[in-house]
Design a protein around this motif. Structure first.
Motif, PDB file in Angstrom:
ATOM      1  N   ASP A 429       0.352  -1.454   0.212  1.00 40.39           N
ATOM      2  CA  ASP A 429      -0.050  -0.141  -0.215  1.00 40.39           C
ATOM      3  C   ASP A 429       0.980   1.345  -0.131  1.00 40.39           C
ATOM      4  O   ASP A 429       0.696   2.267   0.230  1.00 40.39           O
ATOM      5  CB  ASP A 429      -0.622  -0.192   1.306  1.00 40.39           C
ATOM      6  N   GLU A 430       1.704   1.086  -1.032  1.00 41.48           N
ATOM      7  CA  GLU A 430       2.804   2.589  -0.607  1.00 41.48           C
ATOM      8  C   GLU A 430       2.449   2.974  -1.564  1.00 41.48           C
ATOM      9  O   GLU A 430       1.617   2.659  -2.458  1.00 41.48           O
ATOM     10  CB  GLU A 430       4.300   2.530  -0.321  1.00 41.48           C
ATOM     11  N   THR A 431       3.188   4.517  -1.699  1.00 38.73           N
ATOM     12  CA  THR A 431       2.675   4.992  -2.869  1.00 38.73           C
ATOM     13  C   THR A 431       3.954   5.069  -3.530  1.00 38.73           C
ATOM     14  O   THR A 431       4.818   4.093  -3.515  1.00 38.73           O
ATOM     15  CB  THR A 431       1.696   6.719  -2.115  1.00 38.73           C
ATOM     16  N   THR A 432       4.174   6.375  -4.420  1.00 38.36           N
ATOM     17  CA  THR A 432       4.893   6.119  -5.541  1.00 38.36           C
ATOM     18  C   THR A 432       6.528   6.669  -5.249  1.00 38.36           C
ATOM     19  O   THR A 432       6.918   7.596  -3.819  1.00 38.36           O
ATOM     20  CB  THR A 432       4.406   7.477  -6.434  1.00 38.36           C
ATOM     21  N   GLY A 433       7.092   6.257  -6.328  1.00 41.67           N
ATOM     22  CA  GLY A 433       8.606   6.788  -5.665  1.00 41.67           C
ATOM     23  C   GLY A 433       9.565   5.357  -6.279  1.00 41.67           C
ATOM     24  O   GLY A 433       9.162   4.449  -6.972  1.00 41.67           O
ATOM     25  N   ARG A 434      10.626   5.813  -6.189  1.00 40.37           N
ATOM     26  CA  ARG A 434      11.976   5.008  -6.157  1.00 40.37           C
ATOM     27  C   ARG A 434      12.074   4.171  -5.370  1.00 40.37           C
ATOM     28  O   ARG A 434      12.467   4.149  -4.146  1.00 40.37           O
ATOM     29  CB  ARG A 434      13.630   6.080  -6.285  1.00 40.37           C
ATOM     30  N   MET A 435      12.831   3.038  -5.680  1.00 41.40           N
ATOM     31  CA  MET A 435      12.922   2.051  -4.857  1.00 41.40           C
ATOM     32  C   MET A 435      14.984   2.576  -5.346  1.00 41.40           C
ATOM     33  O   MET A 435      15.443   2.509  -5.917  1.00 41.40           O
ATOM     34  CB  MET A 435      12.768   0.511  -5.598  1.00 41.40           C
ATOM     35  N   PRO A 436      15.368   1.447  -4.049  1.00 42.26           N
ATOM     36  CA  PRO A 436      15.368   0.745  -3.224  1.00 42.26           C
ATOM     37  C   PRO A 436      14.623   1.261  -1.995  1.00 42.26           C
ATOM     38  O   PRO A 436      14.951   3.354  -2.031  1.00 42.26           O
ATOM     39  CB  PRO A 436      16.069  -0.086  -2.445  1.00 42.26           C
ATOM     40  N   PRO A 437      13.474   0.987  -0.765  1.00 44.80           N
ATOM     41  CA  PRO A 437      13.687   1.787   0.141  1.00 44.80           C
ATOM     42  C   PRO A 437      14.235   2.579   1.064  1.00 44.80           C
ATOM     43  O   PRO A 437      14.801   1.877   1.110  1.00 44.80           O
ATOM     44  CB  PRO A 437      12.287   0.897   1.096  1.00 44.80           C
ATOM     45  N   MET A 476       0.151  17.917  -3.089  1.00 46.27           N
ATOM     46  CA  MET A 476       1.045  18.383  -2.370  1.00 46.27           C
ATOM     47  C   MET A 476       1.231  16.878  -1.371  1.00 46.27           C
ATOM     48  O   MET A 476       2.351  16.705  -0.194  1.00 46.27           O
ATOM     49  CB  MET A 476       0.789  19.265  -2.024  1.00 46.27           C
ATOM     50  N   ARG A 477       0.084  16.070  -0.614  1.00 51.30           N
ATOM     51  CA  ARG A 477      -0.323  14.816  -0.598  1.00 51.30           C
ATOM     52  C   ARG A 477       1.351  13.863  -0.532  1.00 51.30           C
ATOM     53  O   ARG A 477       1.408  13.155   0.014  1.00 51.30           O
ATOM     54  CB  ARG A 477      -1.741  14.045  -0.597  1.00 51.30           C
ATOM     55  N   HIS A 478       1.121  13.756  -1.944  1.00 52.31           N
ATOM     56  CA  HIS A 478       2.934  12.961  -1.923  1.00 52.31           C
ATOM     57  C   HIS A 478       3.969  13.519  -1.446  1.00 52.31           C
ATOM     58  O   HIS A 478       4.765  12.472  -0.713  1.00 52.31           O
ATOM     59  CB  HIS A 478       2.922  12.858  -3.526  1.00 52.31           C
ATOM     60  N   GLN A 633       1.930   6.229 -11.305  1.00 59.17           N
ATOM     61  CA  GLN A 633       1.002   6.311 -11.442  1.00 59.17           C
ATOM     62  C   GLN A 633       0.720   5.946 -13.103  1.00 59.17           C
ATOM     63  O   GLN A 633       1.596   6.462 -14.007  1.00 59.17           O
ATOM     64  CB  GLN A 633       0.576   7.326 -10.473  1.00 59.17           C
ATOM     65  N   PRO A 634      -0.699   5.961 -13.027  1.00 57.17           N
ATOM     66  CA  PRO A 634      -0.989   5.299 -14.876  1.00 57.17           C
ATOM     67  C   PRO A 634      -0.270   6.407 -15.349  1.00 57.17           C
ATOM     68  O   PRO A 634      -0.293   7.308 -16.514  1.00 57.17           O
ATOM     69  CB  PRO A 634      -2.627   5.676 -14.716  1.00 57.17           C
ATOM     70  N   THR A 635      -0.871   8.301 -14.896  1.00 52.63           N
ATOM     71  CA  THR A 635      -0.222   9.393 -15.824  1.00 52.63           C
ATOM     72  C   THR A 635       0.437   9.764 -15.034  1.00 52.63           C
ATOM     73  O   THR A 635       0.828   9.781 -13.295  1.00 52.63           O
ATOM     74  CB  THR A 635      -1.511  10.431 -15.672  1.00 52.63           C
ATOM     75  N   PRO A 636       1.485  11.308 -15.693  1.00 55.97           N
ATOM     76  CA  PRO A 636       2.813  11.814 -14.551  1.00 55.97           C
ATOM     77  C   PRO A 636       1.739  12.788 -13.822  1.00 55.97           C
ATOM     78  O   PRO A 636       3.021  12.809 -13.006  1.00 55.97           O
ATOM     79  CB  PRO A 636       3.362  12.211 -16.212  1.00 55.97           C
ATOM     80  N   ASP A 637       0.858  13.124 -14.375  1.00 53.02           N
ATOM     81  CA  ASP A 637       0.414  13.835 -13.402  1.00 53.02           C
ATOM     82  C   ASP A 637      -0.918  13.824 -12.401  1.00 53.02           C
ATOM     83  O   ASP A 637      -1.842  14.747 -12.819  1.00 53.02           O
ATOM     84  CB  ASP A 637       0.260  15.676 -14.430  1.00 53.02           C
ATOM     85  N   MET A 641      -3.194   9.736  -5.596  1.00 50.02           N
ATOM     86  CA  MET A 641      -2.714   8.770  -5.143  1.00 50.02           C
ATOM     87  C   MET A 641      -2.181   7.468  -5.422  1.00 50.02           C
ATOM     88  O   MET A 641      -1.402   6.317  -5.081  1.00 50.02           O
ATOM     89  CB  MET A 641      -1.964   8.480  -3.104  1.00 50.02           C
ATOM     90  N   LYS A 642      -3.636   6.884  -6.068  1.00 52.64           N
ATOM     91  CA  LYS A 642      -3.854   5.588  -6.656  1.00 52.64           C
ATOM     92  C   LYS A 642      -4.024   5.919  -7.597  1.00 52.64           C
ATOM     93  O   LYS A 642      -4.968   5.683  -7.522  1.00 52.64           O
ATOM     94  CB  LYS A 642      -4.757   4.566  -5.328  1.00 52.64           C
ATOM     95  N   PRO A 643      -3.952   3.549  -8.366  1.00 50.38           N
ATOM     96  CA  PRO A 643      -3.407   2.908  -8.006  1.00 50.38           C
ATOM     97  C   PRO A 643      -1.774   3.201  -8.558  1.00 50.38           C
ATOM     98  O   PRO A 643      -1.576   4.626  -8.922  1.00 50.38           O
ATOM     99  CB  PRO A 643      -4.150   1.869  -9.152  1.00 50.38           C
ATOM    100  N   SER A 644      -0.732   2.389  -7.898  1.00 49.01           N
ATOM    101  CA  SER A 644       0.066   2.855  -8.297  1.00 49.01           C
ATOM    102  C   SER A 644       0.968   1.363  -8.844  1.00 49.01           C
ATOM    103  O   SER A 644       0.271   0.470  -8.136  1.00 49.01           O
ATOM    104  CB  SER A 644       1.643   3.100  -7.129  1.00 49.01           C
ATOM    105  N   TYR A 645       2.104   1.322  -9.778  1.00 54.76           N
ATOM    106  CA  TYR A 645       2.373  -0.099  -9.900  1.00 54.76           C
ATOM    107  C   TYR A 645       4.149  -0.140 -10.409  1.00 54.76           C
ATOM    108  O   TYR A 645       4.648   0.940 -10.314  1.00 54.76           O
ATOM    109  CB  TYR A 645       2.373   0.040 -11.927  1.00 54.76           C
TER     110      TYR A 645
END
Length: 766
Positions: A429-437, A476-478, A633-637, A641-645
């Motif tokens: 249930d994490e949101t968007t970003g780079r890996m590793p955590p 801003m929530r992200h 997320q499916p769109t860059p903008d 906050m969901k869904p994400s892949y």
């Protein structure tokens, strides 16, 4: 750091162990350098005034900020009045004899008669007021509060305690920027590094060059006007808005350091004025994240353009430091340009790295002539660092080590350790970003002074800074999710002496801070405390019951759980050891603080055969060959906050680990078509192409490895919605095997992300 300051820091550090060991916990972040406790404390109520000396505007400002915070977070209205106080009061006073040496230091004393904050300068008084606010908001609650009788002597470890906000990739309103500034001030951070220009947008009004914002501030997203993407995206700050933000930050003792990126990350500028580029052609403002090829050219006209820009920047930002970037300048265009090569020969420069060093040095000299200092990312070391440069080390810590040994001031800001665009966990249930955590604990444990530096070299370490690049932070929530509570860990690492830093003590103080976030509507992440509900999937499928293990990332809080579908609370069972449940069941769990307050939202996990046979996007792993990971997320903008892949832009392939295939006859995959908007520069050669049998490609399922036996081929849809479900038969197998799910779509087309993959048993509709 001055000798006086160094001596005082060492003295405070030496006192800290005894002082803190003799004290009860106070819920203050960052932890003060010295705390002792004695006496009965002080009751603060609605009749308690905040008292300042008549005519002291700075003290009054700190008092008004304190009163505003108390009203917002405690619903306690405290009035500000002039001295003298007629009874018990909160006193804020500037005093040249205050028992601290640093301008940012303060003393805070609480007795039954009240609370007194003294400091030699207005910055220290403001920080003392922030500590006073935290003492008066120890937990959730409203109204009157009792403050313990404490005696605090405090000052910062580092003078650069920074946070970088990227407004180029995604644009933040002035109110949103002020929200960030407010939180920085509460955390005693004092440098806002504001990233204002990049390939994807030019965000600062330059009156001499209006095309920079008329053209350069706007981009046309991939799929514009479809699937929730706007027709165009962007925005910019007028000069009046920037002046107002700089003044707002200054009122909170935060210096705003602007960044105007050069010679690379220049595509938005070149889109506005093509003559600034190397080819003379006008590109679009980029929609691609990553490393784009557009550089400024190196002729006199471009140098004058950048000097003109810096003139207007310096007029807006009084900061001593001006950041000029210098990172990720791929030199292909310079190498291919006859004009640039001729310029290099004219200047007797040996290569393109030396050309960049010359370029940056022109900016450094210009800034120095105007009483300013240049800051650049550690690439400015390549080709010879300009003598006046301060180096911000982002490619690990080696840049800081090298620069400090050469006598340059440095700021530690390494990736990934201090990059807030990295995920906080690998939770589903994490949101968007780079890996590793990059976890809360990893932030807390970061040490800004590399051990490779001796004492004289270590004096060049100005401090540390966390960076928030916003390619994958569209709201801003992200941003808030990525920043908090990791900003608390950063603040303590930057402010508190090493001797008083304690991970477990920090965790004990954090619940009060989370309550302050909630009172201010800050969307912090609870990833560190969220309950992990783990089972052996295949054993549970085989036995019809599951052995459940609970934990959380921080290892903090009492984990309470239920198995009957109700929400867990303090009266629910406390987890002590793994427990068994019979399928089907729903396990819910939550971590509670000592006072019973939840540290995170309750999490739940359905334990039934369909769920156990399903892997979510974060539960799958990379195919062998590349460890790159990104959650998008499916769109860059996106505006939600969901869904994400989770995807790998170098290999559009995911592994479903340890699939129990006995009795399985089919597979169902929920997937999404994603824009391939990634500029990879020289790394583009690393992208793996998987040949397909149709123009749009297929999802191919192979057993054991990505070269193993093909179990299913599921054609990808040619059009329609960008979120879809693929279903198909799976060749009958037995035993436990890894499954490789590889997309054979052309690398010139979109990427595909897997939201979930479910194995379907025989006799069940897929």
């Amino acid at each position: 750091m001055s000798p006086t300051r160094t001596t005082l820091c060492l003295a405070l550090a030496s006192l800290a162990t005894f002082a803190h060991g003799a004290s009860a916990r106070i819920d203050v972040i960052p932890m003060p350098a010295q705390v002792t406790e004695s006496g009965e404390g002080f009751a603060v109520g609605a009749q308690t005034p905040i008292v300042v000396d008549a005519g002291d505007a700075q003290a009054r400002h700190s008092a008004e900020v304190l009163a505003s915070l108390m009203a917002r977070t405690r619903h306690l209205d405290l009035k500000v009045q002039q001295a003298p106080a007629t009874g018990a009061a909160i006193v804020l006073k500037r005093d040249a004899a205050a028992p601290v040496a640093d301008v940012e230091g303060y003393a805070l004393d609480v007795t039954t008669k009240g609370m007194v904050v003294t400091a030699r300068d207005e910055a220290g008084l403001f920080y003392g007021a922030m500590t006073a606010w935290q003492l008066m908001t120890p937990a959730q609650g409203e109204g009157d509060v009792r403050v313990p009788a404490v005696h605090i002597r405090d000052e910062p470890r580092f003078r650069w305690r920074g946070f970088m906000l990227d407004s180029a990739r995604h644009f933040w309103t002035t109110d949103e920027v002020r929200t960030v500034i407010d939180q920085m001030a509460q955390h005693k951070l004092n440098v806002l590094h504001w990233h204002l220009t990049d390939d994807q947008g030019w965000r600062i009004e330059i009156k001499k060059y209006p095309e920079l914002t008329r053209i350069g501030a706007w981009r046309t997203p991939p799929g514009a006007g479809q699937n929730g993407e706007p027709q165009r995206y962007g925005g910019f700050y007028t000069q009046d808005e920037i002046r107002a933000i700089v003044a707002y930050a200054a009122d909170r003792h935060i210096t705003v350091v602007p960044e105007i990126d050069m010679p690379g990350h220049a595509q938005a500028a070149v889109a506005s004025y093509p003559e600034l580029g190397v080819t003379g052609k006008r590109p679009p403002v980029s929609v691609d994240w990553g490393v784009n090829p557009y550089l400024y050219n190196v002729d006199d006209h471009t140098i004058r353009f950048l000097e003109d820009v810096l003139d207007e920047v310096m007029a807006l930002f009084p900061s001593t430091y001006i950041h000029v970037g210098g990172d990720e300048a791929v030199k292909d265009q310079w190498q291919a340009s006859a004009a640039v090569q001729a310029r290099m020969r004219e200047l007797k420069l040996k290569d393109e790295n030396a050309m960049q060093s010359w370029f940056i040095e022109q900016m450094g000299q210009y800034l120095a002539a105007h009483g300013r200092r240049l800051v650049g990312w550690d690439e400015v070391l390549e080709g010879g660092v300009p003598p006046s440069a301060t180096v911000m080390s982002w490619r690990g810590t080696q840049g800081a080590i090298s620069a400090a040994k050469l006598g340059h001031d440095v700021v530690l800001s390494p990736a990934p350790q201090l990059y807030l665009d990295h995920l906080q966990s690998d939770r589903e249930d994490e949101t968007t970003g780079r890996m590793p955590p990059m976890t809360l604990e990893s932030y807390y444990g970061f040490e800004a002074v590399p051990k490779e530096l001796d004492a004289s070299q270590a004096k060049h370490v100005l401090g540390m800074q966390a960076n928030l690049w916003t390619e994958h932070m569209p709201t801003m929530r992200h941003v808030e999710h990525a920043m908090f509570p990791r900003m608390d860990a950063l603040a303590e690492a930057a402010w508190s002496p090493v001797a008083v830093r304690d991970w477990h003590g920090f965790l004990g103080r954090l619940p009060a801070q989370l309550a302050r976030y909630r009172a201010q509507d800050i969307g912090y992440a609870d990833s560190a405390f969220a309950a992990n509900i783990e089972v052996d999937r295949n054993a549970a499928i085989a036995r019809g019951e599951a052995n459940v293990t609970l934990s959380n990332q921080a290892g903090y809080g009492a984990l309470h759980y239920t198995t009957d579908g109700t929400t867990p609370a303090a009266a629910s069972p406390v987890y002590a050891k793994p427990f068994m449940v019979t399928l089907p069941a729903t396990v819910k769990a939550v971590a509670l603080a000592a006072d019973g307050a939840p540290l995170a939202e309750a999490r739940q996990r359905a334990l039934d055969l369909p769920s156990l046979r399903t892997r979510g996007t974060a539960e799958m792993v990379n195919c062998p060959g590349s460890d790159f990971g990104l959650r998008v997320q499916p769109t860059p903008d996106a505006t939600s906050m969901k869904p994400s892949y989770v995807i790998n832009v170098f290999d559009n392939c995911r592994m479903y680990p340890a699939a129990k295939l006995d009795g399985i006859a089919g597979i169902r995959v929920d997937a999404a078509r994603l824009p391939r908007n990634y500029a990879l520069a020289h790394d583009a050669k690393l992208v793996v192409a998987h040949k397909g049998g149709t123009p749009q490609g297929e999802l191919v399922v192979r057993m054991d490895s990505c070269k193993g036996k093909t179990l299913a081929t599921l054609p990808l849809p040619a059009g329609g919605t960008d979120r879809f479900t693929l279903k198909g038969a799976l060749a009958t197998q037995a035993g436990v095997h890894d499954l490789c799910l590889v997309f054979t779509s052309p690398v010139t087309g979109p990427l595909y992300g897997i939201g979930s993959a479910t194995l379907v048993p025989a006799g069940t509709a897929p």
